[in-house]
Enzyme design. Sequence first.
Site, PDB file in Angstrom:
ATOM      1  N   CYS A  14      44.026  41.658  42.136  1.00 35.98           N
ATOM      2  CA  CYS A  14      43.507  40.794  41.257  1.00 35.98           C
ATOM      3  C   CYS A  14      44.306  39.376  41.020  1.00 35.98           C
ATOM      4  O   CYS A  14      43.825  38.387  40.150  1.00 35.98           O
ATOM      5  CB  CYS A  14      43.603  41.471  39.711  1.00 35.98           C
ATOM      6  SG  CYS A  14      42.551  42.781  39.510  1.00 35.98           S
ATOM      7  N   ASP A  43      33.387  44.413  41.382  1.00 38.59           N
ATOM      8  CA  ASP A  43      34.980  44.089  41.628  1.00 38.59           C
ATOM      9  C   ASP A  43      35.347  43.976  42.883  1.00 38.59           C
ATOM     10  O   ASP A  43      35.240  45.258  43.338  1.00 38.59           O
ATOM     11  CB  ASP A  43      35.836  44.580  40.226  1.00 38.59           C
ATOM     12  CG  ASP A  43      36.966  43.542  39.721  1.00 38.59           C
ATOM     13  OD1 ASP A  43      37.350  43.023  40.639  1.00 38.59           O
ATOM     14  OD2 ASP A  43      36.892  43.474  38.747  1.00 38.59           O
ATOM     15  N   ASP A  61      39.979  45.371  29.472  1.00 37.94           N
ATOM     16  CA  ASP A  61      41.037  45.616  30.504  1.00 37.94           C
ATOM     17  C   ASP A  61      42.045  44.398  30.877  1.00 37.94           C
ATOM     18  O   ASP A  61      41.200  43.379  31.097  1.00 37.94           O
ATOM     19  CB  ASP A  61      40.410  46.638  31.730  1.00 37.94           C
ATOM     20  CG  ASP A  61      39.382  45.772  32.601  1.00 37.94           C
ATOM     21  OD1 ASP A  61      39.077  44.848  32.109  1.00 37.94           O
ATOM     22  OD2 ASP A  61      39.131  46.195  33.717  1.00 37.94           O
TER      23      ASP A  61
END
Length: 358
Positions: free
Chosen positions: A27, A78, A237
């Site tokens: 990420c 994602d 999240d």
Amino acid sequence: MNLTSPLAAPASAESLRLTSLAHGGGCGCKLAPAVLQQLLAGHPAAGPYAQLLVGTETGDDAAVWQVDDKTCVVATTDFFMPVVDDPRDFGRIAATNAISDVYAMGGKPIMALAILGMPLDKLPLEVTREILKGGASICAEAGIPVAGGHSIDAPEPIYGLAVIGLLKPANLRRNSGAKPGDALILTKALGVGVYSAAFKKGELSAAAYDEMIASTTLLNRVGADLAQDEAVHAVTDVTGFGILGHGLEMARGSDVTLKLRLSDLPFLSQAERLAQEGRVTGASHRNWASYGEGAVLPAGLPDWQRHLLTDPQTSGGLLVSCAAERAEAVLAQIKGSGYPAARIIGSVEAGPAQVIVS
């Protein structure tokens, strides 16, 4: 859908570290919040689509479309570049991270589509197979199939999922529902970014690596259970923008002040030491530059502690805002569901949309 098509063998089967083939990982690859805001400026609002309950307005985790009075569809995607070198672990982490968005909205996933980009001239075919197997193993753990997907020949390794889920309208949990008086709970420990920075330099111990893998491959399925509790008002999240950035999204979406207690934040066992030694990611710097004006930190806070607050979390935990009188019970439920690092980390107050750390 071309995942079943054979992939060409690489020009050379020479073994390479997966992380060496990518300019970033996990990420930490996400565009900085400031850049993302510029890209979305002027983006059409969801107004004409009454059934689109959640779109891009508050930077929430997934899109939600109401089909009828009983059913909503949750949709997300994602993907990112390798954060570790083991291909199966990479696939597992990426899949866990993608599915998390559905759980964070209060939904339950029903199927996934794989997103794959591989530099076919640099990687053996078996490496790509292992990535896909890793992702499929997490999907199986979540009880869903990988029903298809798309693959391309790309200059850097990329893997992730598009995930579809379902939820009841009453169970929808946005990041914008936090209420003054709420308590804040975080379900996983922070520090994945500093661990990944140390790993890339070959300075992460085997025990710390195992700790990172255990955290990043732990599905956030508890989110679907929490959504059935009326005392739980908001969930998101914590991923690439760090606890500070995703906390700020919740504060802005809910028009409240979030107060975080630094001493109560859970960290992976080596995170503080590694941060003090400078093992931080470039994304941590970009995050602070993007949203630092929305945060109030203690006077004289060392840079290494600030980096932990902006540390990008690959497949991080859930930030939960719930009624204070139910916080201990909700925390016990989370821990009992297999999240031992979960902690009550702060509170929500009426006030300007900001995050205050004390």
